[in-house]
Motif scaffolding. Structure first.
Motif, mmCIF file in Angstrom:
data_model
loop_
_atom_site.group_PDB
_atom_site.id
_atom_site.type_symbol
_atom_site.label_atom_id
_atom_site.label_comp_id
_atom_site.label_asym_id
_atom_site.label_seq_id
_atom_site.Cartn_x
_atom_site.Cartn_y
_atom_site.Cartn_z
ATOM 1 N N GLY A 76 0.844 -1.189 0.000
ATOM 2 C CA GLY A 76 0.000 0.000 0.000
ATOM 3 C C GLY A 76 0.875 1.232 0.000
ATOM 4 O O GLY A 76 1.756 1.375 -0.842
ATOM 5 N N SER A 77 0.667 2.117 0.967
ATOM 6 C CA SER A 77 1.481 3.332 1.052
ATOM 7 C C SER A 77 2.701 3.143 1.952
ATOM 8 O O SER A 77 3.420 4.099 2.227
ATOM 9 C CB SER A 77 0.626 4.479 1.602
ATOM 10 N N LYS A 78 2.953 1.948 2.404
ATOM 11 C CA LYS A 78 4.097 1.661 3.276
ATOM 12 C C LYS A 78 5.189 0.966 2.468
ATOM 13 O O LYS A 78 4.913 0.166 1.583
ATOM 14 C CB LYS A 78 3.687 0.746 4.436
ATOM 15 N N TYR A 79 6.427 1.295 2.773
ATOM 16 C CA TYR A 79 7.538 0.611 2.095
ATOM 17 C C TYR A 79 8.666 0.377 3.089
ATOM 18 O O TYR A 79 8.795 1.065 4.104
ATOM 19 C CB TYR A 79 8.038 1.396 0.891
ATOM 20 N N VAL A 80 9.482 -0.619 2.779
ATOM 21 C CA VAL A 80 10.596 -0.983 3.652
ATOM 22 C C VAL A 80 11.668 -1.684 2.817
ATOM 23 O O VAL A 80 11.376 -2.266 1.769
ATOM 24 C CB VAL A 80 10.109 -1.907 4.806
ATOM 25 N N TRP A 81 12.902 -1.607 3.277
ATOM 26 C CA TRP A 81 14.011 -2.339 2.679
ATOM 27 C C TRP A 81 14.347 -3.526 3.577
ATOM 28 O O TRP A 81 14.465 -3.382 4.794
ATOM 29 C CB TRP A 81 15.244 -1.453 2.528
ATOM 30 N N LEU A 82 14.485 -4.697 2.960
ATOM 31 C CA LEU A 82 14.834 -5.925 3.670
ATOM 32 C C LEU A 82 16.145 -6.473 3.114
ATOM 33 O O LEU A 82 16.487 -6.230 1.952
ATOM 34 C CB LEU A 82 13.748 -6.990 3.475
ATOM 35 N N LYS A 83 16.832 -7.241 3.921
ATOM 36 C CA LYS A 83 18.031 -7.946 3.469
ATOM 37 C C LYS A 83 17.798 -9.438 3.655
ATOM 38 O O LYS A 83 17.415 -9.875 4.738
ATOM 39 C CB LYS A 83 19.250 -7.509 4.276
ATOM 40 N N TYR A 84 17.997 -10.201 2.593
ATOM 41 C CA TYR A 84 17.890 -11.654 2.625
ATOM 42 C C TYR A 84 19.303 -12.238 2.548
ATOM 43 O O TYR A 84 20.095 -11.830 1.693
ATOM 44 C CB TYR A 84 17.096 -12.174 1.422
ATOM 45 N N GLU A 85 19.599 -13.199 3.420
ATOM 46 C CA GLU A 85 20.885 -13.895 3.395
ATOM 47 C C GLU A 85 20.625 -15.385 3.502
ATOM 48 O O GLU A 85 19.731 -15.807 4.228
ATOM 49 C CB GLU A 85 21.766 -13.463 4.566
ATOM 50 N N SER A 86 21.414 -16.162 2.775
ATOM 51 C CA SER A 86 21.196 -17.603 2.752
ATOM 52 C C SER A 86 22.516 -18.341 2.638
ATOM 53 O O SER A 86 23.523 -17.789 2.193
ATOM 54 C CB SER A 86 20.306 -17.963 1.563
ATOM 55 N N ASP A 87 22.483 -19.623 2.991
ATOM 56 C CA ASP A 87 23.645 -20.494 2.806
ATOM 57 C C ASP A 87 23.624 -21.150 1.421
ATOM 58 O O ASP A 87 24.374 -22.082 1.161
ATOM 59 C CB ASP A 87 23.695 -21.561 3.908
ATOM 60 N N ASP A 88 22.790 -20.657 0.536
ATOM 61 C CA ASP A 88 22.667 -21.139 -0.844
ATOM 62 C C ASP A 88 23.055 -19.974 -1.761
ATOM 63 O O ASP A 88 23.087 -18.828 -1.327
ATOM 64 C CB ASP A 88 21.206 -21.556 -1.100
ATOM 65 N N ARG A 90 21.225 -18.740 -3.904
ATOM 66 C CA ARG A 90 19.999 -17.952 -3.979
ATOM 67 C C ARG A 90 19.695 -17.436 -2.578
ATOM 68 O O ARG A 90 19.637 -18.209 -1.634
ATOM 69 C CB ARG A 90 18.837 -18.815 -4.487
ATOM 70 N N SER A 91 19.476 -16.161 -2.452
ATOM 71 C CA SER A 91 19.306 -15.558 -1.126
ATOM 72 C C SER A 91 18.007 -15.962 -0.432
ATOM 73 O O SER A 91 17.886 -15.826 0.775
ATOM 74 C CB SER A 91 19.370 -14.040 -1.232
ATOM 75 N N ASN A 92 17.039 -16.450 -1.201
ATOM 76 C CA ASN A 92 15.742 -16.808 -0.614
ATOM 77 C C ASN A 92 15.500 -18.313 -0.619
ATOM 78 O O ASN A 92 14.369 -18.764 -0.633
ATOM 79 C CB ASN A 92 14.608 -16.086 -1.346
ATOM 80 N N PHE A 93 16.570 -19.088 -0.577
ATOM 81 C CA PHE A 93 16.477 -20.549 -0.639
ATOM 82 C C PHE A 93 17.463 -21.132 0.366
ATOM 83 O O PHE A 93 18.553 -20.622 0.531
ATOM 84 C CB PHE A 93 16.814 -21.026 -2.061
ATOM 85 N N GLY A 94 17.083 -22.217 1.025
ATOM 86 C CA GLY A 94 17.966 -22.818 2.016
ATOM 87 C C GLY A 94 17.681 -22.225 3.383
ATOM 88 O O GLY A 94 16.547 -21.877 3.709
ATOM 89 N N ASN A 95 18.713 -22.072 4.182
ATOM 90 C CA ASN A 95 18.585 -21.445 5.499
ATOM 91 C C ASN A 95 18.643 -19.933 5.295
ATOM 92 O O ASN A 95 19.711 -19.371 5.067
ATOM 93 C CB ASN A 95 19.705 -21.905 6.437
ATOM 94 N N VAL A 96 17.484 -19.303 5.378
ATOM 95 C CA VAL A 96 17.350 -17.887 5.048
ATOM 96 C C VAL A 96 17.197 -17.048 6.310
ATOM 97 O O VAL A 96 16.438 -17.398 7.209
ATOM 98 C CB VAL A 96 16.127 -17.650 4.128
#
Length: 164
Positions: A76-88, A90-96
């Motif tokens: 909606g009108s809200k926004y945020v920055w996120l950081k994804y980290e993984s042991d794979d 791909r940052s959004n796969f595995g232990n995230v």
């Protein structure tokens, strides 16, 4: 939108680019959460997936088995920055592990008039946009602890009404 993106095309097309070593081959272009993608040497991709969509693989660190990405998430009108980290890779796969990089801000994106979306970036030697998602998952990001579901639904509903 003016974002830099990795080199992309069919595997055959990428084989014409000098210096390209590894590629990400899309085995399912509609898959999410790191699925439907294979990272491999270009030479192998040419033999196995010559007509598939692919992008150059851009490592974010010297450790190939570590994925990192930044996500711009608009609710909606809200926004945020996120950081994804993984042991794979791909940052959004595995232990995230997902971290909130900034306080939730107020305001709509100046160019994208959608009530909910995310843009993923990889912070390598340069910042590249790698994914645009119009149905990003919010649960599990930590945002649900700051922006409860009922409030998220309300700001999305207001955005839908405003964008009509």
């Amino acid at each position: 939108m003016g974002f830099d993106v990795p080199v992309f095309g069919t595997v055959k097309e990428l084989s014409q680019r000098p210096g390209l070593v590894n590629v990400v081959v899309y085995t399912d272009e509609m898959a999410h959460c790191g699925e439907g993608k294979l990272m491999m040497p270009l030479a192998r991709a040419i033999k196995q997936y010559p007509d598939n969509l692919a992008t150059e693989y851009i490592p974010v660190s010297h450790n190939v088995n570590r994925g990192v990405s930044w996500r711009y998430l608009q609710i909606g009108s809200k926004y945020v920055w996120l950081k994804y980290e993984s042991d794979d890779w791909r940052s959004n796969f595995g232990n995230v592990k997902i971290s909130i990089l900034g306080i939730i801000g107020d305001g709509y994106h100046p160019k994208i008039r959608l009530p909910l979306f995310a843009i993923d970036f990889i912070p390598a030697n340069h910042v590249y946009a790698i994914d645009f998602n119009t149905a990003p998952q919010i649960r599990g990001t930590g945002i649900e602890n700051i922006l409860p579901a009922r409030e998220a639904a309300e700001v999305i509903k207001r955005a839908v009404e405003e964008f009509r």
